[in-house]
Design a protein around this motif. Sequence first.
Motif, mmCIF file in Angstrom:
data_model
loop_
_atom_site.group_PDB
_atom_site.id
_atom_site.type_symbol
_atom_site.label_atom_id
_atom_site.label_comp_id
_atom_site.label_asym_id
_atom_site.label_seq_id
_atom_site.Cartn_x
_atom_site.Cartn_y
_atom_site.Cartn_z
ATOM 1 N N ASN A 164 -7.822 8.740 -8.762
ATOM 2 C CA ASN A 164 -8.635 7.565 -9.072
ATOM 3 C C ASN A 164 -7.805 6.285 -9.045
ATOM 4 O O ASN A 164 -8.275 5.236 -8.590
ATOM 5 N N LEU A 165 -6.574 6.360 -9.529
ATOM 6 C CA LEU A 165 -5.678 5.203 -9.445
ATOM 7 C C LEU A 165 -5.455 4.770 -8.005
ATOM 8 O O LEU A 165 -5.485 3.592 -7.673
ATOM 9 N N VAL B 161 -7.419 5.394 -5.416
ATOM 10 C CA VAL B 161 -8.664 4.872 -4.850
ATOM 11 C C VAL B 161 -8.920 3.457 -5.343
ATOM 12 O O VAL B 161 -9.305 2.573 -4.568
ATOM 13 N N LYS B 162 -8.678 3.178 -6.613
ATOM 14 C CA LYS B 162 -8.872 1.845 -7.163
ATOM 15 C C LYS B 162 -7.975 0.807 -6.514
ATOM 16 O O LYS B 162 -8.303 -0.358 -6.419
ATOM 17 N N SER B 163 -6.804 1.251 -6.064
ATOM 18 C CA SER B 163 -5.853 0.316 -5.467
ATOM 19 C C SER B 163 -6.337 -0.203 -4.122
ATOM 20 O O SER B 163 -5.829 -1.192 -3.614
ATOM 21 N N ARG B 164 -7.309 0.416 -3.542
ATOM 22 C CA ARG B 164 -7.839 -0.018 -2.248
ATOM 23 C C ARG B 164 -8.990 -0.896 -2.515
ATOM 24 O O ARG B 164 -9.683 -1.539 -2.185
ATOM 25 N N ASP C 276 0.822 -1.211 0.000
ATOM 26 C CA ASP C 276 0.000 0.000 0.000
ATOM 27 C C ASP C 276 0.857 1.263 0.000
ATOM 28 O O ASP C 276 0.578 2.219 -0.714
ATOM 29 N N GLU D 97 -7.214 11.791 -12.337
ATOM 30 C CA GLU D 97 -6.865 10.446 -12.802
ATOM 31 C C GLU D 97 -5.916 9.755 -11.825
ATOM 32 O O GLU D 97 -6.075 8.570 -11.520
#
Length: 87
Positions: free
Chosen positions: A81-82, A84-87, A46, A78
């Motif tokens: 968003n990357l 946030v998507k990783s969580r 993380d 963007e």
Amino acid sequence: MDYNDQIKNRLKRIEGQLRGIIRMMEDNKDCKDVITQLTAARTAIDRTIGVVVSSNIVDCVRKADDSGEKDSEQLLKEAINLLVKSR
């Protein structure tokens, strides 16, 4: 994006952690100890994601400024968003 040695070294340490966890499993170590190590590896991943995304943000903003682009806000969205998507 240029992935510097610091980022690569982080991943190599994580790789070592994962190998150690596999060894723990093969040695039938206590579940609690394995979970502790898995949690540590996940935390390290993380944090590495955070470093990569923050470096990407810096690079994107610099490139936008250098090229005269006015849409650095979109680039920031963007990148977030990357993350946030990783969580």
